[in-house]
Design a protein around this motif. Sequence first.
Motif: not given
Length: 292
Positions: A110, A115-116, A135
């Motif tokens: 994580q 995050k994209d 995310f």
Amino acid sequence: MPMKPLASSLLLASAVITGSAFAESNSQETTQQLQQIRNATVKVTYGDTTFLIDPMLADKGTYPGFENTYRSELRNPLVELPMPAEDVINGIDAVIVTHTHLDHWDDAAQELLPKDIPLFAQNAADAELIRSQGFTDVRILEDGTEFGGVQLHKTGGQHGSDTLYAVPELAQSLGEVMGVVFEAPGQKTTYVVGDSVWRDEVEQALERFNPEVIVLNTGAAVVTGFEGDPIIMGKEDTLRTHQAAPNATIITVHMEAVNHLTLSRDELAEYVQEQGLQDHVLIPADGDVVSF
């Protein structure tokens, strides 16, 4: 790890190479590769598209052992990654999380993943959880989802027997799981079974898709009090899978990396030899790549 199952299966796969040779091989023209990273973390390259499945990227010993399971006093993961986590992530186009147990989707993943990045989850609850972790491109995998020229099919399964799921606390902790089938023109149909025991849903997927490559989670993990009733597949399931799909190459993963796994690569290799499956089963070490 005994190399006989790998070596004897080279007639089925075009190559099995070590992780250190992966960068060189990946620079060559290949159409399909599968790299065993560690535990159930697998990198699947399908044509021009690379998927990272069930990333557990933490350093050895980061997390406590899973409570109420075999060898819970040990800390997870039991072994280091075969390469830096940044190298695992390098070059991936999408992530598939079959379910959100720590050994399939951990804190390190994580933190390290962009995050994209496109990320596929099994259902709305998992998608909501992953979005809450920051995310922004989380999608629910369905039957026939298309990504990067690859058809993805969600398959069913169950993370343990009906006996275990009859215990409400266990049913809640084991939860829902999925498998994934990959299809694309000119590629070998590949079925990643996920954290399931042998079930009708697995048989149905084998019959429907007739996969040429099957990735089995074969560590035979157990919870306390149900030692004879593993929550994922084991060595006998490798034979059962071969009997159901005799022409497929079976690649076994999810062994030796977290505390509750009971089946080792050595024991599975011995069983494969005893059953005469050595021309059908691959048992890759962490970092190894299978190229088709």
